[in-house]
Design a protein around this motif. Sequence first.
Motif, PDB file in Angstrom:
ATOM      1  N   GLU A 582       0.833  -1.201   0.000  1.00 48.98           N
ATOM      2  CA  GLU A 582       0.000   0.000   0.000  1.00 48.98           C
ATOM      3  C   GLU A 582       0.877   1.264   0.000  1.00 48.98           C
ATOM      4  N   GLN A 585       2.184   2.435  -3.319  1.00 52.08           N
ATOM      5  CA  GLN A 585       1.263   3.117  -4.217  1.00 52.08           C
ATOM      6  C   GLN A 585       1.478   4.646  -4.201  1.00 52.08           C
ATOM      7  N   ASP A 586       2.134   5.112  -3.152  1.00 47.48           N
ATOM      8  CA  ASP A 586       2.410   6.542  -3.053  1.00 47.48           C
ATOM      9  C   ASP A 586       3.518   6.903  -4.047  1.00 47.48           C
ATOM     10  N   LYS A 587       3.211   7.732  -5.011  1.00 51.27           N
ATOM     11  CA  LYS A 587       4.177   8.063  -6.059  1.00 51.27           C
ATOM     12  C   LYS A 587       5.289   8.975  -5.552  1.00 51.27           C
ATOM     13  N   ARG A 594      11.654   3.144  -1.935  1.00 53.44           N
ATOM     14  CA  ARG A 594      10.889   2.185  -2.739  1.00 53.44           C
ATOM     15  C   ARG A 594      11.630   0.840  -2.860  1.00 53.44           C
TER      16      ARG A 594
END
Length: 794
Positions: A582, A585-587, A594
Amino acid sequence: MNQRRLSLLRRFQSGIQDRIVLWLLVLGIVPVILTSVLGHWVMTRAAINATGQHLLAVSQRAAADVDLRMRELVRGMNELGTRTPAIRNCVEQSNSHYHSPDSSAIDRRIQALSSAWQNDSAHMTRALLNNPVASALEQFRSRDPVLYTRLLVTDSSGIMLGATAPPGRIHYSDQQWWQTAFNRGQGAVYISKLYYADGNYLLNIATPVLDSSGSRTVGIIRVLANVSELAELIEDIEVGQTGFATLISTFGDVLIAPFQEPARAGVVTTDRLHRLTTSFPIWYLGRGLMHRTNAVIALSPVLSTSSHSRANLGGSGWTVSVEQSKAEILAPAHHFGRTAVFVFLLTAAVVMVVGFFLSERIIRPLRELRDGVQRIGAGRLDLRLDLRTGDEIETLAGEFNAMTERLEQSYHGLEEKIRDATAELSREKDSFQAVVTSLGEGLMVVNPQRQIVMWNRAAEKMTGFSSEEVIGQPCTKVLRTGSEKQPGICATDCPVAAASAQRQTVTRRDMTTYILNRDGSRLPVNYTASPLFDEQDEIRGCVVVLRDISQEKEMDRLKSDMISMVSHELRTPLQAIIGFAEMLQDKGIAPDKRREFLRIVIEQGRRLSNLVDKFLTLSRIEAGKFELNLQQVDIGRIADELFSIEAEHHPRHKLINDIPESFPQLRADPERIKRVIHNLISNAIKYSPAGGPVTVSAHDLGEEVDISVEDHGIGIRDQDIPKLFHRFQRVNPNAALEVSGTGLGLSICKSIVKEHDGTIRVVSEYGKGSTFTITLPKRGPKEKPDDREPVRPQ
């Protein structure tokens, strides 16, 4: 009953007489038979050996004669070529035309002579038959006109210079006999293959003409030799009525045979063909020529024919074969055998007559003794036998009288002894009943009608039925078996019916069989049913042993609860995967974060996969569905694959594969064995937090192999080693060391190794490291027996 005993005694007495006659017959006939058989065997071996030696001597003399004649023939031709000046001078004069350095001029001369021969062969033939060379050849031929049929001489180019008979051509350098004899100027002897024509045996022989120094070949002499005297030598050999000699090539061709033309002499048998290449004389027993009956065959090679080049004699040597029929050789021995049979029959007749009269004298007093025994057996204990034979029979009668007297004296106390024996049997019965009663497992015995005849105390406690209630009742009425899904299926799952039908012990050891108690409650049991057999191998009942497995059932439930509790281990990696996924999903997440989140997701995914795989393996083991896919396994290759996986994630550890490349393969399930070794390597890395070497090694023990994984980590305490391979057991040797796990890895490893008929063990020193060793058979696990033998009464 008395009549039956009398009949048996009479047959027994007559049997003694029969045995006496039989033993006399055996003692009289067996030596004769053994002597006859041994004599026949000795005569047979001696006759065959003597004949073999004789035929070998004959074949050696014949081979020596053939060899002598062939050597004389070649020697005569050599003398003609070396000691005849007229021939040598004529040849050297012809060769002088080829001294020109221009090879084309030599070819033109040969071409001119060949053309002249084609144009006027008659004129050239007369010239070749009437010149000094022809005269010298005729003079030599006059020594033996039959032997030396035709002769001719050529120069060093193959041009014919003279002959004793009209030739067919003028130039011979392209012929094999000429090329072999000329031998590029070195000179050699050429002998053609023996052939049969117009009733004669012929050979073509070519020898070199040497110069005056005897060192250079200047021409060739060829003779067509009539060697029919060799046939006469072979055909004159006589051995008995059926013996004969033949001359055979080493290729198996019959060259000379006394009974017909060689071209139709038949095929040499295989056993003889194998022996034709031998370089020394031999004899053996085999099939005769043209597949006749067995014969003694002697083979002797002609030495001079085996010393020439492969171009001579068609590439084969000659062997003289002499054979004689085995039947003719053994005729005297067979006559001896027929005589021995006649003597045997005559001796048997004499022994039988003598044995009958001798045995009658022995049997007569035995009959009197038999009659007296019958009267005593009928109750005449006051009877005494009176036999006067002066031998052991009289002594036997006296002993019998004494025995009768003692029997009469002891008869009065017989009833008291019977009472004592009855009391003893009653005590033994009570002891047996006490043992059965004290058994900790339920025991039921039924008769052929399936009625209960024995019911012990443990069975009473298990079912609630007393022995008084069930004795005599059908077992289906008392013992109601069933399953969890379908209670009361005694008719289809009856242990008594299964054991009786299969005539062997039937065992049920699972968690699904129940019996229904008096109060209707179900009791889980395992049972063993064994049929009882009588002396005629007929089933006379069945023994059923019931074991209460309620505790095992409860333990199984507890284990299921334990698995449920352990399942929370699955939630930890799953929650981590979901949470970090989840967050990914944060760009706006930084690239390094990441990558870190992705690493954690992959690591937790692998952990989750490992947990699921462990639980599935444990489930298969518990369900009994653990099947092996047996293949040839290379342990060294497996270790290399595992190290390549672990090396990337554990750079602090030095992973050492100490398994030699030549280490033998073993038969096992490659994926399961790979899993065991991987688990041991992972544990070694996991419990070596400071790094250090992890070594995989293997040792060949003959029928088995040892595979070891060694680390230099924190080790295991001695008190923790016994419970190391138990399920759900995690031994933490260092409270400060936090290592995740389910406690199933080593338990699964042990189960896999056990399925391979192997063992696993550990040697550890706390604070210094551990070594896990598995031992596996090279040939793989043995098949597990399923059937059992039925229980039979002793």
